[in-house]
Design an enzyme around this catalytic site. Structure first.
Site, short mmCIF file in Angstrom:
data_model
loop_
_atom_site.label_atom_id
_atom_site.label_comp_id
_atom_site.label_asym_id
_atom_site.label_seq_id
_atom_site.Cartn_x
_atom_site.Cartn_y
_atom_site.Cartn_z
N ASP A 224 36.05 53.92 34.96
CA ASP A 224 35.19 52.76 35.23
C ASP A 224 34.46 52.45 33.93
O ASP A 224 33.47 53.08 33.58
CB ASP A 224 34.21 53.11 36.36
CG ASP A 224 33.19 51.99 36.60
OD1 ASP A 224 33.12 51.06 35.78
OD2 ASP A 224 32.47 52.08 37.61
N THR B 73 33.39 45.56 34.93
CA THR B 73 32.81 44.25 35.18
C THR B 73 33.16 43.40 33.97
O THR B 73 33.60 43.91 32.93
CB THR B 73 31.28 44.33 35.33
OG1 THR B 73 30.76 45.08 34.25
CG2 THR B 73 30.89 44.97 36.64
N LYS C 56 29.21 42.46 31.06
CA LYS C 56 28.34 43.33 30.25
C LYS C 56 28.75 43.19 28.78
O LYS C 56 28.61 42.10 28.23
CB LYS C 56 28.43 44.77 30.77
CG LYS C 56 27.94 44.92 32.23
CD LYS C 56 27.89 46.38 32.64
CE LYS C 56 27.28 46.57 34.02
NZ LYS C 56 28.22 46.44 35.14
N ARG D 113 29.79 36.84 35.53
CA ARG D 113 29.62 37.98 36.43
C ARG D 113 30.90 38.15 37.24
O ARG D 113 31.40 37.20 37.81
CB ARG D 113 28.46 37.75 37.40
CG ARG D 113 27.16 37.38 36.75
CD ARG D 113 26.00 37.63 37.66
NE ARG D 113 25.72 39.04 37.69
CZ ARG D 113 25.13 39.71 36.69
NH1 ARG D 113 24.74 39.08 35.59
NH2 ARG D 113 24.92 41.00 36.79
N GLU E 208 43.92 32.04 48.26
CA GLU E 208 44.30 33.40 48.65
C GLU E 208 45.72 33.73 48.21
O GLU E 208 46.62 32.90 48.38
CB GLU E 208 44.22 33.59 50.18
CG GLU E 208 42.83 33.82 50.68
CD GLU E 208 42.27 32.59 51.34
OE1 GLU E 208 42.64 31.49 50.91
OE2 GLU E 208 41.48 32.76 52.28
N TYR F 127 40.41 26.92 47.42
CA TYR F 127 40.82 28.18 48.05
C TYR F 127 42.19 28.59 47.53
O TYR F 127 43.10 27.76 47.47
CB TYR F 127 40.93 27.99 49.57
CG TYR F 127 39.85 28.71 50.34
CD1 TYR F 127 39.57 30.04 50.06
CD2 TYR F 127 39.12 28.07 51.33
CE1 TYR F 127 38.57 30.71 50.75
CE2 TYR F 127 38.13 28.74 52.02
CZ TYR F 127 37.86 30.06 51.73
OH TYR F 127 36.88 30.72 52.41
N1 DSN Z 1 23.95 47.30 37.77
C1 DSN Z 1 24.78 47.79 36.71
C2 DSN Z 1 23.98 48.32 35.56
O1 DSN Z 1 22.94 47.79 35.31
O2 DSN Z 1 24.41 49.25 34.91
C3 DSN Z 1 25.75 48.80 37.16
O3 DSN Z 1 26.52 48.25 38.16
#
Ligand code: DSN
Length: 446
Positions: free
Chosen positions: A212, A239, A242, A248, A47, A45
């Site tokens: 974003d 994120t 990707k 993730r 925080e 933990y």
């Molecule tokens: N779920 C993602 C995507 O596949 O683009 C977006 O958050």
């Protein structure tokens, strides 16, 4: 390990090894990322945030060896502090940011934290319409943020060119005076004109420019797409799993003055880094996932290697060839093609089947993609007109332009053979034969 779970992990591994991933938001991580994500940091933990006070040298080695007094709420932080500092420093380097918050558990959490940092309930965000390629968290009425804030949406001018309607965006910005103008998408195959958006934002007092970049973060870091910070944007969210090819999770980058998150700063654009830290913790999250932060640090280190530039460039080359091949086979593509990693095809308009049927047929031969709404879709979201696919994961497996025509042919063949079991089985064998020649990165020898 628990026998049932072990079996399912093994089956998923075989699925990944024997097929191809075409979902544009997915990727395959390295053995190093996997090892860190599965590490004993999951036991801890932590925080709060690590302090950088007293750190004079910012190279990785110094950060990894320097123990500083901890500012967190629990003891035993000498290792968590160093791993998080390393992840933060690398994230800042990747995006030319002044500050990074590496704690968001996901992209949605990252976006919500920025809204919470800058807005009061009821204030306005101008974002891209989900129906035209935006994301759920950019104002879809089914989300929590849409119940708290007032979202207004811009979209694209027409389906053929797919160009964002910047005139409409400007008109809406002047009319609604949003506190945030948000660019970014999950199903738009082109790049934004950040310069134009920044010019529009400058006409709205107190407007935060937010990008974003979840889908294209890896393309930005790899130098093949523009960096919104170079055009005056204040915040980037993304994120990490990707095109960035990490575990993730979420990440927030910002420009501004970095302050002590334990002290509440004045609400100014300059103080946005500290406002964001306070908004992530304790504002919207509790304990950070330190094993994921360790894996983010590994992935960011990989993305800063020269080879990542080649990877990013190859993603875009592969997508362009795949799009051309698909067009030749009769797929109608939204915007007529792609300038990034993703392709949106209207299968209803091309072959008279909906996206779900196409997704299922292609899945059955061992290639995963997802059904997706197209702009001005007349079909419902669960059975939309389109399919969405992309090349980040294929490129990680080592496929190049040479293999893209075959991928396109298999997609078309699966759609044609959707009711022909023996033919689908034959196609699946062909896909498997090729897939096993391209090992997952975590299966490759280091
Ligand atoms: N779920 C993602 C995507 O596949 O683009 C977006 O958050």
């Amino acid at each position: 390990m628990d026998g049932s779970v072990k079996k399912l992990i093994a089956e998923e591994l075989e699925r990944q090894r024997h097929g191809f991933e075409l979902i544009p938001s997915e990727n395959y991580v390295s053995g190093g990322v996997l090892e860190a994500a599965g590490s004993i940091f999951t036991n801890k933990y932590s925080e709060g945030y690590p302090s950088f006070e007293g750190l004079t040298e910012w190279d990785d080695e110094k950060i990894a060896e320097t123990v500083l007094p901890s500012r967190r709420y629990y003891g035993g932080q000498e290792n968590t502090d160093r791993i998080e500092r390393l992840a933060i420093a690398r994230a800042c380097r990747m995006f030319k940011a002044d500050h990074a918050n590496v704690q968001p558990h996901s992209g949605a959490q990252a976006n919500n934290a920025v809204y919470n940092a800058w807005l009061e309930p009821g204030e306005t965000i101008l974002g891209m319409s989900l129906a035209h390629g935006g994301h759920l968290t950019h104002g879809s009425p089914v989300t929590l943020s849409a119940r708290i804030y007032n979202f207004v949406n811009y979209g694209i001018k027409d389906v053929e060119t797919g160009e964002i309607d910047y005139d409409e965006l400007e008109k809406m910005a002047l009319e609604h005076k949003p506190k945030i103008i948000l660019v970014g998408y999950s199903a738009y195959p082109r790049e934004f004109d950040y310069e134009r958006v920044a010019e529009i934002g400058a006409k709205v007092p107190g407007c935060l420019l937010m990008a974003d970049m979840a889908h294209v973060a890896g393309l930005i870091v790899g130098g093949v797409h523009k960096n919104p910070f170079d055009y005056g944007f204040h915040v980037i969210t993304t994120t990490t799993h990707k095109t960035l090819r990490g575990p993730r999770g979420g990440l927030i980058l910002s420009r501004g003055k970095v302050g002590n998150p334990l002290k509440k700063p004045e609400k100014t654009l300059e103080n946005i880094p500290t406002l964001i830290d306070r908004s992530v913790f304790p504002g919207t999250q509790g304990g950070p996932l330190m094993h994921v932060i360790a894996a983010k640090a590994v992935a960011f280190g990989e993305a800063l290697e020269p080879g990542f530039k080649q990877y990013a460039a190859q993603i875009v080359k592969n997508a362009a060839v795949l799009a051309d091949e698909m067009k030749q086979l009769g797929f109608k593509l939204i915007t007529g093609g792609t300038s990034n990693h993703l392709i949106l095809a209207d299968v209803q308009g091309s072959f008279g089947i909906d996206g779900k049927e196409a997704e299922t047929a292609i899945d059955r031969i061992g290639m995963s993609l997802n059904c997706n709404s197209i702009p001005n879709d007349t079909l419902p979201p669960f059975r939309p007109s389109g399919i969405r696919l992309g090349t980040p994961a294929l490129t990680t497996r080592g496929l190049t332009e040479k293999e893209m025509p075959q991928i396109a042919k298999w997609m078309k063949a699966a759609i044609e053979a959707r009711d022909d079991e023996p033919k689908l089985a034959t196609l699946k064998k062909e896909v498997e034969k090729m897939a096993v020649k391209y090992p997952l990165p975590s299966d490759r020898a280091e």
